[in-house]
Design an enzyme around this catalytic site. Structure first.
Site, PDB file in Angstrom:
ATOM      1  CG  HIS A   1      -6.904  45.564  95.773  1.00  0.00           C
ATOM      2  ND1 HIS A   1      -7.559  46.121  94.704  1.00  0.00           N
ATOM      3  CD2 HIS A   1      -5.824  46.341  95.969  1.00  0.00           C
ATOM      4  CE1 HIS A   1      -6.897  47.177  94.267  1.00  0.00           C
ATOM      5  NE2 HIS A   1      -5.828  47.320  95.020  1.00  0.00           N
TER       6      HIS A   1
ATOM      7  CB  ILE B   1     -11.111  47.668  92.955  1.00  0.00           C
ATOM      8  CG1 ILE B   1     -12.276  48.508  93.478  1.00  0.00           C
ATOM      9  CG2 ILE B   1     -10.556  48.267  91.671  1.00  0.00           C
ATOM     10  CD1 ILE B   1     -11.861  49.896  93.945  1.00  0.00           C
TER      11      ILE B   1
ATOM     12  N   GLY C   1      -4.861  47.470  89.400  1.00  0.00           N
ATOM     13  CA  GLY C   1      -4.390  47.923  88.097  1.00  0.00           C
ATOM     14  C   GLY C   1      -3.216  47.113  87.586  1.00  0.00           C
ATOM     15  CB  VAL C   2      -0.146  45.701  89.171  1.00  0.00           C
ATOM     16  CG1 VAL C   2       0.461  47.013  89.593  1.00  0.00           C
ATOM     17  CG2 VAL C   2      -0.740  44.970  90.349  1.00  0.00           C
TER      18      VAL C   2
ATOM     19  CD  GLU D   1       1.558  39.325  84.581  1.00  0.00           C
ATOM     20  OE1 GLU D   1       1.871  38.253  84.024  1.00  0.00           O
ATOM     21  OE2 GLU D   1       2.395  40.230  84.798  1.00  0.00           O
TER      22      GLU D   1
END
Length: 186
Positions: A80, A86, A89-90, A94
């Site tokens: 990723h 990067i 976003g999840v 979290e």
């Protein structure tokens, strides 16, 4: 110069509970970081590689500020995105939700939580505003808003380099932890 001479004078006495190894300030820093990580682990059940809070910076009655640094060797950077890593976003979410879980355990420490865990029931108004890359340190600020019918409402704000990278609302519920037998734990 003695390594303790380099320490800021405003440190509270618990800071000195960390023992110094030899004359090394580095060793002292490592031990302090380990103590801070142990404080996080004492509050929530998450563990590596899915523990996304490194340190509790501040904890007030209805607010917590935690820190997470993403290092270049994090497992997810390989995919990723290759060549342009990067933080997903999840995972920012979290990290903030783990900070929120720490806050809830502190707010309700006097209630009989027993063997219950805070789990996310809903997220809302999620906004991503800034990319997070290897080496970035996130500040995770979570505020407790209210409790309604067994649901705990919080607001999270994630910043990197002084800029908001994500913010969202969280609704949490407390669930009973299942009993873990020795055979299923292995």
């Amino acid at each position: 110069m003695h390594p303790l001479a380099l320490l800021p004078v405003h440190l509270e006495p618990p800071f000195f509970l960390c023992r110094m190894v030899g004359d090394s300030l580095t060793a002292l820093t490592i031990e302090i970081q380990m103590d801070k990580l142990e404080e996080v682990k004492a509050a929530i059940p998450h563990r590596e590689p899915f523990l996304f809070v490194d340190e509790i910076i501040e904890c007030e009655e209805n607010r917590i500020l935690c820190k997470k640094t993403f290092h270049s060797d994090e497992y997810f950077f390989a995919g990723h995105y290759p060549g342009n890593p990067i933080v997903p976003g999840v995972l920012q979410c979290e990290a903030a939700m783990q900070a929120g879980a720490i806050l809830l355990t502190r707010i309700f420490k006097d209630e009989a939580l027993g063997n219950r865990l805070p789990v996310v029931a809903k997220m809302g108004e999620v906004r991503f505003k800034q990319m997070v890359r290897p080496g970035d340190t996130l500040l995770l600020e979570v505020k407790f808003k209210s409790k309604m019918a067994g649901i705990y409402l919080l607001h999270a704000k994630v910043t990197v380099g002084g800029k908001t990278s994500a913010q969202f609302d969280i609704a949490c519920a407390l669930i009973n932890q299942p009993e873990v037998s020795e055979s299923s734990a292995n």
